[in-house]
Structure formats: C-alpha cells, structure tokens
Design a protein around this motif. Structure first.
Motif, PDB file in Angstrom:
ATOM      1  N   SER A   2      24.827 -45.638   8.706  1.00 24.89           N
ATOM      2  CA  SER A   2      25.722 -46.226   7.452  1.00 24.89           C
ATOM      3  C   SER A   2      27.159 -45.050   7.682  1.00 24.89           C
ATOM      4  O   SER A   2      27.129 -43.964   8.236  1.00 24.89           O
ATOM      5  CB  SER A   2      25.180 -45.772   6.287  1.00 24.89           C
ATOM      6  N   SER A   3      27.986 -45.370   7.261  1.00 26.48           N
ATOM      7  CA  SER A   3      29.284 -44.545   7.069  1.00 26.48           C
ATOM      8  C   SER A   3      29.010 -43.534   6.540  1.00 26.48           C
ATOM      9  O   SER A   3      29.662 -42.355   6.937  1.00 26.48           O
ATOM     10  CB  SER A   3      30.461 -45.571   6.467  1.00 26.48           C
ATOM     11  N   LEU A   4      28.393 -43.303   5.301  1.00 27.61           N
ATOM     12  CA  LEU A   4      28.165 -42.152   4.342  1.00 27.61           C
ATOM     13  C   LEU A   4      27.477 -41.103   5.332  1.00 27.61           C
ATOM     14  O   LEU A   4      27.538 -39.759   5.279  1.00 27.61           O
ATOM     15  CB  LEU A   4      27.278 -42.577   3.392  1.00 27.61           C
ATOM     16  N   VAL A   5      26.500 -41.578   6.192  1.00 27.76           N
ATOM     17  CA  VAL A   5      25.807 -40.810   7.005  1.00 27.76           C
ATOM     18  C   VAL A   5      26.749 -39.919   8.119  1.00 27.76           C
ATOM     19  O   VAL A   5      26.779 -38.861   8.359  1.00 27.76           O
ATOM     20  CB  VAL A   5      24.610 -41.328   7.711  1.00 27.76           C
ATOM     21  N   LEU A   6      27.611 -40.867   8.434  1.00 27.68           N
ATOM     22  CA  LEU A   6      28.578 -40.477   9.590  1.00 27.68           C
ATOM     23  C   LEU A   6      29.737 -39.509   9.034  1.00 27.68           C
ATOM     24  O   LEU A   6      29.939 -38.428   9.519  1.00 27.68           O
ATOM     25  CB  LEU A   6      29.506 -41.404  10.182  1.00 27.68           C
ATOM     26  N   SER A  93      36.546 -50.201  -5.069  1.00 30.13           N
ATOM     27  CA  SER A  93      35.234 -50.195  -4.994  1.00 30.13           C
ATOM     28  C   SER A  93      35.000 -49.907  -3.185  1.00 30.13           C
ATOM     29  O   SER A  93      35.928 -50.499  -2.307  1.00 30.13           O
ATOM     30  CB  SER A  93      34.157 -51.161  -5.302  1.00 30.13           C
ATOM     31  N   PHE A  94      34.233 -48.781  -2.916  1.00 28.06           N
ATOM     32  CA  PHE A  94      34.125 -48.523  -1.596  1.00 28.06           C
ATOM     33  C   PHE A  94      32.742 -49.076  -1.212  1.00 28.06           C
ATOM     34  O   PHE A  94      31.695 -48.798  -1.881  1.00 28.06           O
ATOM     35  CB  PHE A  94      34.328 -47.195  -1.158  1.00 28.06           C
ATOM     36  N   SER A  95      32.433 -49.557  -0.002  1.00 22.60           N
ATOM     37  CA  SER A  95      31.180 -49.829   0.556  1.00 22.60           C
ATOM     38  C   SER A  95      30.695 -49.303   1.817  1.00 22.60           C
ATOM     39  O   SER A  95      31.562 -49.228   2.711  1.00 22.60           O
ATOM     40  CB  SER A  95      31.116 -51.442   0.591  1.00 22.60           C
ATOM     41  N   PHE A  96      29.839 -48.415   1.718  1.00 21.80           N
ATOM     42  CA  PHE A  96      29.318 -47.726   2.920  1.00 21.80           C
ATOM     43  C   PHE A  96      28.155 -48.381   3.653  1.00 21.80           C
ATOM     44  O   PHE A  96      27.295 -48.323   3.193  1.00 21.80           O
ATOM     45  CB  PHE A  96      29.128 -46.336   2.470  1.00 21.80           C
TER      46      PHE A  96
END
Length: 97
Positions: A2-6, A93-96
C-alpha cells in the motif's frame, strides 16, 4: 504494497539518513576531514528527515551552536506536521491502495 506503507518506509529511511549524516559530519569535524555541506543536512530535513536530523544534532551535540540549525530544523519539523494536519483535515479524500 500500500501507499501508506511506502510513505512510512520513506520517512523512516530519510530520518535514519538524517540521523546518520549528523553523526558522520560530527566525526569528520573532529578529524578535520571533508565535511558534509550544511545545505545537504538541511535538504535531508526538508525532504522528510527532520526528526532524525534533530535527534542526531542533539545526541551527537553537532551544530548546536548554530542558531539556524537550532531554530531551522524544529521549524521544518513543525511545518511538516502542520502540512500533514492540513491535508488530514481538508475535505479531500485520499485513498491509499
């Protein structure tokens, strides 16, 4: 992945680099060796390594006599925190994924 992990991985890496650069520059200062430019130290802080740079500055007692580091690095961190807070509270809204 996921983008959040990156993003979290990126921030961890830049903070480790910021911390390490402060220690390396302190060691080089003691040995009168080639130093890391101050612009590089600030650049690492600006791109996300501000907390690591501040910790490195305090732990290694490096650049603590320079007012622009003592005020600049915490100011960079504060701006980054405010930027994240503003992005969090915006009605976008941001979606990761």
């Amino acid at each position: 992945m996921s983008s959040l992990v990156l993003i979290i991985g990126y921030l961890i890496l830049t903070n480790i680099i910021g911390f390490a650069l402060m220690g390396i520059d302190k060691r080089r200062a003691r040995k009168n060796a080639f130093r890391i430019p101050e612009a590089t130290l600030f650049s690492i802080a600006i791109i996300g390594g501000s907390l690591g740079s501040i910790l490195g500055m305090l732990i290694f007692r490096h650049k603590t006599r320079h007012w622009y580091f003592m005020l600049g690095l915490p100011l960079i961190l504060l701006i980054q925190i405010l930027l994240v807070a503003v992005l969090f509270w915006l009605p976008i809204s941001f979606s990761f994924i």
